[in-house]
Enzyme design. Structure first.
Site, mmCIF file in Angstrom:
data_model
loop_
_atom_site.group_PDB
_atom_site.id
_atom_site.type_symbol
_atom_site.label_atom_id
_atom_site.label_comp_id
_atom_site.label_asym_id
_atom_site.label_seq_id
_atom_site.Cartn_x
_atom_site.Cartn_y
_atom_site.Cartn_z
ATOM 1 N N GLU A 1 -0.157 38.556 72.485
ATOM 2 C CA GLU A 1 -1.423 38.185 73.174
ATOM 3 C C GLU A 1 -2.303 37.450 72.294
ATOM 4 O OE1 GLU A 1 -2.276 38.267 76.103
ATOM 5 O OE2 GLU A 1 -0.728 39.496 76.973
ATOM 6 N N THR A 2 -2.833 37.929 71.091
ATOM 7 C CA THR A 2 -3.590 37.239 70.126
ATOM 8 C C THR A 2 -3.308 37.240 68.616
ATOM 9 O OG1 THR A 2 -4.975 39.528 70.044
ATOM 10 C CG2 THR A 2 -5.665 37.954 71.799
#
Length: 352
Positions: A143-144
Site C-alpha cells: 500500500e505505502t
C-alpha cells in the site's frame, strides 16, 4: 494498478480519531481554483446543499461549520483524472509485470526489516485477530512502501471533487465525504489539514474514512487512532481482515489447474462462496500435498499474463475465505495474490 477503494461503511458506526499526516509544503497538484467545472463554489451548489441538509438532519452537524469547511474545498482536476478509467483500450493485463513491481527485492528486504522492528506489535496483532504477521507487513508494504508513500492530496478536495464532479461513483464518495466530516468533527480536526491519496485513502494502510470508522483501532493505547504510525496501522489491518472473515491458521491460496470455462461458470467475484468439492468436480485441481476439506468455501482466481516471448497465458489460484478477506481490502486478483506471495517471501527470509 491504481489505488482502489475500500468498502464504504455505515454512517451509524462509532467514530474513531485519525491523526492527519503533517505536510510542510503546499501541494502544487491541488492548487486548482476553488470553483469547480460547474462555475460555483461547492456550498453554493444545490446538490451540496442537499448533502448538507442530510448531515444536519441525520447527525446534528452545525450548518455554518459545514458550509465553512466545504467552502475551503478546491476542485482537484488531478484527482478526477487519476480516478477516471482510460478511454483508450488498455494494454494486455500482465500478472508477471504486476508481481515484479510489488513482490520485488526492495519490498522483501524492507519487509523483513519492518517485521523485525515491530515483531512484538505484530505478534500481539496476530494473537488478537488471527492474521499472520507477514500478511499485515505485506499489505503495508504494497500500500505505502511501509509508510513512505501515503499521499499528498488534501482529502477534502479529493472527496468533494469525486462526490460532486465524478458521476461514475458519486454515491460512494458522498458516503466517504460524510464519514470524513463526521470524523473531523468528533476529533476537532481541521479538515483542510488531512492528506492522503488521490482517491481519499489515508495513512500507512490506506484506509478510506468509512473504513477508519469501522475498523481502525487504537492499538498503542494512547487514546487516539493514528494510522500514520506503525502500531495503530498494524492493529487496524488485523482488525479489517478479521472483520471480513479472516480465519486463524487457515490457508490463503493454492496454485490451481483450471481453464477459462470454469472461471466463466463460477464468475469473477470476491467472495469464497463455492464448496471445494463442487469446484473440484468442475475439473479444478490443486497440488496433491494441499489439504482442503470438501466443504471449505473457495473462489477461483484467473491471472492473465504475457510471457517473455510475448505469448498470452493465464495462471490460476484457488482462494479461500482468507483470500476473500484480502480482496475486500482491494478487489484486484493481482493485489490479493501479490499480498500473499510477498508475505510468504518476507516470512521465509525473516526466519532464515
Amino acid at each position: 494498478m491504481r489505488r482502489r477503494l475500500l468498502l464504504a461503511s455505515a454512517a451509524s458506526l462509532p467514530l474513531l480519531p485519525l491523526a492527519p499526516r503533517a505536510v510542510a509544503q503546499p501541494d502544487p497538484l491541488n492548487a486548482a481554483p476553488v470553483r469547480g467545472p460547474r462555475g460555483l463554489p461547492y456550498p453554493q451548489r444545490a446538490e451540496v446543499q442537499e448533502f448538507i441538509d442530510g448531515l444536519v438532519q441525520s447527525h446534528g452537524l452545525e450548518r455554518g461549520w459545514l458550509e465553512r469547511v466545504l467552502a475551503q474545498g478546491r476542485y482537484s482536476e488531478p484527482a478526477e483524472r487519476l480516478t477516471t478509467p482510460a478511454l483508450a483500450p488498455p494494454a494486455a493485463r500482465n500478472w508477471l509485470d504486476y508481481r515484479a513491481r510489488n513482490v520485488d527485492e526492495r519490498r522483501i528486504r524492507d519487509g523483513v526489516a519492518f517485521f523485525r522492528q515491530h515483531r512484538d506489535t505484530l505478534a500481539r496483532m496476530s494473537a488478537q485477530y488471527g492474521v499472520p504477521e507477514a500478511i499485515a507487513v505485506s499489505i503495508i508494504g504494497i500500500e505505502t512502501v511501509f509508510g513512505r508513500v501515503m499521499g499528498h492530496f488534501r482529502t477534502i478536495d479529493v472527496l468533494l471533487t469525486l462526490a460532486f464532479d465524478y458521476p461514475r461513483r458519486a454515491a460512494l464518495y458522498r458516503d466517504e465525504l460524510a464519514h470524513f466530516l463526521l470524523m473531523c468533527r468528533e476529533m476537532g480536526l481541521d479538515p483542510a489539514s488531512v492528506r492522503g491519496s488521490f482517491a481519499g485513502a489515508m495513512g500507512m494502510p490506506q484506509f478510506m474514512p468509512g473504513s477508519v470508522r469501522r475498523y481502525a483501532v487504537d492499538f498503542d493505547g494512547d487514546g487516539r487512532v493514528d494510522l500514520t504510525r506503525s502500531t495503530d496501522a498494524i492493529g487496524s489491518v488485523g482488525s479489517f481482515l478479521a472483520g471480513h472473515g479472516w480465519q486463524r491458521e487457515h490457508p490463503v491460496q493454492f496454485a490451481a489447474r483450471a481453464d477459462r470455462s470454469v472461471v466463466e461458470t463460477l464468475g469473477r467475484g470476491i467472495r469464497a462462496q463455492y464448496r471445494w468439492a463442487d469446484v473440484a468436480a468442475l475439473g479444478v485441481s490443486i497440488p496433491p500435498s494441499a489439504r482442503l476439506d470438501d466443504d471449505a468455501r473457495v473462489l477461483l482466481l484467473d491471472l492473465p499474463l504475457v510471457t517473455p516471448n510475448g505469448e498470452e497465458a493465464t495462471e490460476y489460484r484457488l482462494g479461500t475465505v482468507n483470500m476473500s478477506a484480502l480482496l475486500h481490502y482491494n478487489r484486484s486478483y493481482f493485489y490479493g495474490v501479490a499480498v500473499a506471495e510477498l508475505a510468504e517471501a518476507i516470512l521465509a527470509r525473516s526466519i532464515a
